[in-house]
Design an enzyme around this catalytic site. Structure first.
Site, PDB file in Angstrom:
ATOM      1  N   GLY A  93       0.910  -1.281  -0.016  1.00  0.00           N
ATOM      2  CA  GLY A  93      -0.091   0.069  -0.200  1.00  0.00           C
ATOM      3  C   GLY A  93       0.724   1.231  -0.103  1.00  0.00           C
ATOM      4  O   GLY A  93       2.033   1.402   0.139  1.00  0.00           O
ATOM      5  N   ASP A  94       0.009   2.461  -0.357  1.00  0.00           N
ATOM      6  CA  ASP A  94       0.883   3.704  -0.323  1.00  0.00           C
ATOM      7  C   ASP A  94       1.934   3.912  -1.269  1.00  0.00           C
ATOM      8  O   ASP A  94       2.765   4.557  -1.053  1.00  0.00           O
ATOM      9  CB  ASP A  94       1.495   3.995   1.334  1.00  0.00           C
ATOM     10  CG  ASP A  94       0.163   4.093   2.174  1.00  0.00           C
ATOM     11  OD1 ASP A  94      -0.971   4.281   2.040  1.00  0.00           O
ATOM     12  OD2 ASP A  94       0.724   3.561   3.292  1.00  0.00           O
TER      13      ASP A  94
ATOM     14  N   GLY B 283       1.727   5.304  -4.272  1.00  0.00           N
ATOM     15  CA  GLY B 283       1.382   6.426  -5.035  1.00  0.00           C
ATOM     16  C   GLY B 283       0.214   6.092  -5.929  1.00  0.00           C
ATOM     17  O   GLY B 283       0.246   6.725  -7.059  1.00  0.00           O
ATOM     18  N   LYS B 284      -0.701   5.320  -5.583  1.00  0.00           N
ATOM     19  CA  LYS B 284      -1.903   4.903  -6.574  1.00  0.00           C
ATOM     20  C   LYS B 284      -2.692   6.219  -6.837  1.00  0.00           C
ATOM     21  O   LYS B 284      -2.843   6.515  -7.993  1.00  0.00           O
ATOM     22  CB  LYS B 284      -2.919   3.800  -6.096  1.00  0.00           C
ATOM     23  CG  LYS B 284      -1.894   2.568  -5.789  1.00  0.00           C
ATOM     24  CD  LYS B 284      -2.997   1.545  -5.169  1.00  0.00           C
ATOM     25  CE  LYS B 284      -3.222   1.809  -3.541  1.00  0.00           C
ATOM     26  NZ  LYS B 284      -2.121   1.950  -2.619  1.00  0.00           N
TER      27      LYS B 284
ATOM     28  N   LYS C  86      -1.708   9.201  -6.971  1.00  0.00           N
ATOM     29  CA  LYS C  86      -1.027  10.191  -8.039  1.00  0.00           C
ATOM     30  C   LYS C  86      -1.211   9.553  -9.261  1.00  0.00           C
ATOM     31  O   LYS C  86      -1.453  10.348 -10.334  1.00  0.00           O
ATOM     32  CB  LYS C  86       0.292  10.375  -7.563  1.00  0.00           C
ATOM     33  CG  LYS C  86       1.081  11.207  -8.535  1.00  0.00           C
ATOM     34  CD  LYS C  86       2.803  10.945  -8.183  1.00  0.00           C
ATOM     35  CE  LYS C  86       3.304  11.526  -9.218  1.00  0.00           C
ATOM     36  NZ  LYS C  86       4.918  11.413  -9.114  1.00  0.00           N
TER      37      LYS C  86
ATOM     38  N   GLY D  53      -5.783   5.681   1.958  1.00  0.00           N
ATOM     39  CA  GLY D  53      -5.438   7.090   2.122  1.00  0.00           C
ATOM     40  C   GLY D  53      -4.607   7.448   0.806  1.00  0.00           C
ATOM     41  O   GLY D  53      -3.732   7.147   0.625  1.00  0.00           O
ATOM     42  N   HIS D  54      -5.252   8.098  -0.240  1.00  0.00           N
ATOM     43  CA  HIS D  54      -4.878   8.339  -1.396  1.00  0.00           C
ATOM     44  C   HIS D  54      -4.496   9.950  -1.538  1.00  0.00           C
ATOM     45  O   HIS D  54      -5.273  10.535  -1.452  1.00  0.00           O
ATOM     46  CB  HIS D  54      -5.726   7.859  -2.665  1.00  0.00           C
ATOM     47  CG  HIS D  54      -6.181   6.478  -2.427  1.00  0.00           C
ATOM     48  ND1 HIS D  54      -6.729   5.752  -3.424  1.00  0.00           N
ATOM     49  CD2 HIS D  54      -5.452   5.529  -1.650  1.00  0.00           C
ATOM     50  CE1 HIS D  54      -6.936   4.604  -3.145  1.00  0.00           C
ATOM     51  NE2 HIS D  54      -5.881   4.185  -2.279  1.00  0.00           N
TER      52      HIS D  54
ATOM     53  N   GLN E  80      -5.390  -0.208  -1.171  1.00  0.00           N
ATOM     54  CA  GLN E  80      -4.564  -1.294  -0.486  1.00  0.00           C
ATOM     55  C   GLN E  80      -3.656  -1.703  -1.555  1.00  0.00           C
ATOM     56  O   GLN E  80      -3.204  -1.181  -2.526  1.00  0.00           O
ATOM     57  CB  GLN E  80      -5.330  -2.326   0.098  1.00  0.00           C
ATOM     58  CG  GLN E  80      -6.186  -1.805   1.319  1.00  0.00           C
ATOM     59  CD  GLN E  80      -7.323  -1.101   1.181  1.00  0.00           C
ATOM     60  OE1 GLN E  80      -8.225  -1.506   0.737  1.00  0.00           O
ATOM     61  NE2 GLN E  80      -7.508  -0.014   1.865  1.00  0.00           N
TER      62      GLN E  80
ATOM     63  N   THR F  24      -5.651  -6.823   4.759  1.00  0.00           N
ATOM     64  CA  THR F  24      -7.067  -6.211   5.027  1.00  0.00           C
ATOM     65  C   THR F  24      -7.946  -7.068   4.515  1.00  0.00           C
ATOM     66  O   THR F  24      -7.362  -8.633   4.270  1.00  0.00           O
ATOM     67  CB  THR F  24      -7.034  -5.104   4.172  1.00  0.00           C
ATOM     68  OG1 THR F  24      -8.256  -4.373   4.588  1.00  0.00           O
ATOM     69  CG2 THR F  24      -7.048  -5.401   2.616  1.00  0.00           C
TER      70      THR F  24
ATOM     71  N   LYS G 218       8.196   7.366  -6.646  1.00  0.00           N
ATOM     72  CA  LYS G 218       9.299   8.109  -5.413  1.00  0.00           C
ATOM     73  C   LYS G 218      10.965   7.641  -5.778  1.00  0.00           C
ATOM     74  O   LYS G 218      11.603   7.513  -4.713  1.00  0.00           O
ATOM     75  CB  LYS G 218       9.021   7.453  -4.082  1.00  0.00           C
ATOM     76  CG  LYS G 218       7.593   8.051  -3.747  1.00  0.00           C
ATOM     77  CD  LYS G 218       7.143   7.752  -2.434  1.00  0.00           C
ATOM     78  CE  LYS G 218       7.357   8.988  -1.691  1.00  0.00           C
ATOM     79  NZ  LYS G 218       6.303   8.917  -0.235  1.00  0.00           N
TER      80      LYS G 218
ATOM     81  N   GLY H 237       8.691  12.904  -8.073  1.00  0.00           N
ATOM     82  CA  GLY H 237       7.834  13.955  -7.241  1.00  0.00           C
ATOM     83  C   GLY H 237       6.694  13.919  -6.828  1.00  0.00           C
ATOM     84  O   GLY H 237       5.883  13.182  -7.558  1.00  0.00           O
TER      85      GLY H 237
END
Ligand code: GDP
Ligand code: IMO
Ligand code: MG
Length: 425
Positions: A12-13, A15-16, A18, A40-41, A223, A238, A330, A415
């Protein structure tokens, strides 16, 4: 390419949000198919940051239809909060729709998520405590409350009272917790139902109609693969199917509709919550990645655990999701941190080497990573817009990831802003 899926390949996290925001500029419809406000996107555009939990990441485009499918679990209070926040910031929610079949997160689900985590003590899962697991449990137990019930005051009263009484018994008698005042809950949720009524529409039908009309559809994963209830690091997962295969079930469309599946990864690995993490860094490098990359949960604010890129994990994701391409975000975070490592395989204490991600958590926990080392880079790559603009060390790193993961890298993130993305196709 009328129908594309974007899903997470790690924990997860990645950068979906974006990537979805970027691709949504070329789509007419964005659809969420599973998960809830555990997601949390983050979308960054024109210096503004938007943190989305239930609202699809296409919301910044005024004409894009944003749909929340039947497989999502919806916390109406949070959802209304997000709608209000969007409207306050001048973002219209007129094209936002939610499927009547989606299950509703009720207050007892949140209470039970917290109580069961506390009961597990040191063996807790590290959930987001948003009631996600307990809501899916009720769905499969066939005693859940759905959005179609929420917007019908008579049905809501009946169902919330009978389920609420049972849940109160479990909360008080099993866990010694505090019962919910059912009259108050019913009154509060009736008001949410009234408010959400205009947003309710059959997402399966809307998606199919859009498809038949030749519109471009983007399915937004929440997720990620290693959080999948079957193919993730069970039980530290999850309670839904964040895989590409889950998209059809969670939206109500057939698999033949899908043209292209993009998996999002970070140029390294992070995870929030508990469970084995073979390439985890406990040293200064891990801390530097956390601080440079702003690796703190979008939903809970928890520090994310950090580690090197694990090609075993992403190769597993390429297979179970049938990925057509990878978006590696990233890469800029790795600048200036010294030499880099990529995990190419695992080795067990008896010397056995593993090429594929193991099914057993106990086996994973005893795996040590096999690393390949790469020279690092110090350049500021945040202004690069073409793959050729990247320093040679970066290009070599990405090309090696492609080989190891057996999948083409189609995007590279340099970025957080929607402009800071290199596209290769
Ligand atoms: P999601 O859950 O997959 O949508 O990802 P999150 O939004 O939870 O976390 C990703 C974080 O990385 C967010 O803060 C993004 O703004 C940020 N981000 C995404 N892509 C890049 C990138 O290429 N470079 C940098 N520095 N940050 C990025
Ligand atoms: P996005 O969409 C990262 C993790 C939690 C916990 C486990 C179970 O932003 O990538 P849950 O509340 O779902 O029962 O928690 O799953 N988790 C996530 N980790 N990103 C997410 O979503 C997550 N959604 C759930 O931290 O380990
Ligand atoms: Mg996130």
């Amino acid at each position: 390419m009328p129908a594309n899926i974007v899903i997470g390949t790690q924990w997860g996290d990645e950068g979906k949000g974006k990537v979805i925001d970027i691709l949504a500029s070329r789509a007419q419809v964005v659809v969420r198919s599973q998960g809830g406000n555990n997601a949390g996107h983050t979308v960054v555009s024109g210096g503004q940051t938007y943190k989305l939990h239930l609202v699809p990441s296409g919301i910044l485009y005024p004409d894009t239809m944003c749909l929340v499918g039947a497989g999502v679990v919806l916390d109406p209070k949070d959802f209304i909060g997000e709608i209000d926040e969007m409207e306050r910031r001048g973002i219209s929610t007129k094209n936002l729709k939610i499927d009547p079949r989606a299950h509703v997160v009720m207050p007892w689900h949140i209470t039970l998520d917290g109580l069961s985590e506390t009961f597990r003590g040191g063996n807790d899962i590290g959930t987001t405590k948003r009631g996600i697991g307990p809501t899916y449990m009720d769905k499969y137990e066939r005693c859940g409350i759905r959005v179609c019930d929420l917007i019908d005051p008579v049905l809501l009263e009946q169902k919330a009272r009978s389920t609420g009484e049972l849940k109160n018994k479990i909360i008080t008698a099993v866990y010694g917790g505090q019962a919910h005042d059912l009259d108050a809950v019913i009154a509060e949720y009736k008001a949410y139902g009234e408010r959400l009524k205009p947003y309710v529409a059959d997402v399966s039908v809307l998606t199919y109609e859009a498809y038949k009309a030749g519109k471009t559809i983007l399915f937004e994963g929440a997720q990620a693969t290693l959080l999948d209830i079957d193919f993730g690091t069970y039980p530290f997962v999850t309670s839904s199917h964040p895989l590409s295969g889950g998209v059809c079930v969670g939206t109500g469309v057939g698999p033949k509709m899908i043209d292209n599946i993009i998996g999002v990864a970070k140029a390294y690995t992070t995870r929030v919550g508990k469970g084995p993490f073979p390439t985890e860094l406990f040293d200064e490098t891990g801390e530097t990645i956390r601080n440079k990359g702003g690796e703190f949960g979008t939903t809970t604010g928890r520090p994310r655990r950090t580690g090197w890129f694990d090609a075993v994990i992403v190769r597993h994701s390429v297979r179970v999701n049938g990925l057509d391409g990878l978006a590696i975000n990233k890469l800029d975070t790795l600048s200036g941190i010294g030499d880099l490592k990529i995990c190419t395989g695992y080795v067990k204490p008896d010397g056995t080497k593993l090429h594929d991600f193991p099914s057993s958590l106990e086996e994973l926990a005893e795996c040590a990573p096999i690393y390949e080392e790469f020279p690092g880079f110090d350049d500021d790559i945040s202004a690069c817009r073409k793959f050729e603009d990247l320093p040679e060390t970066c290009r070599k790193y990405i090309e090696r990831l492609e080989e190891l993961c057996e999948c083409k890298v189609v995007m590279v993130g340099v970025g957080p802003d929607r402009d800071q993305q290199i596209e290769r196709q």
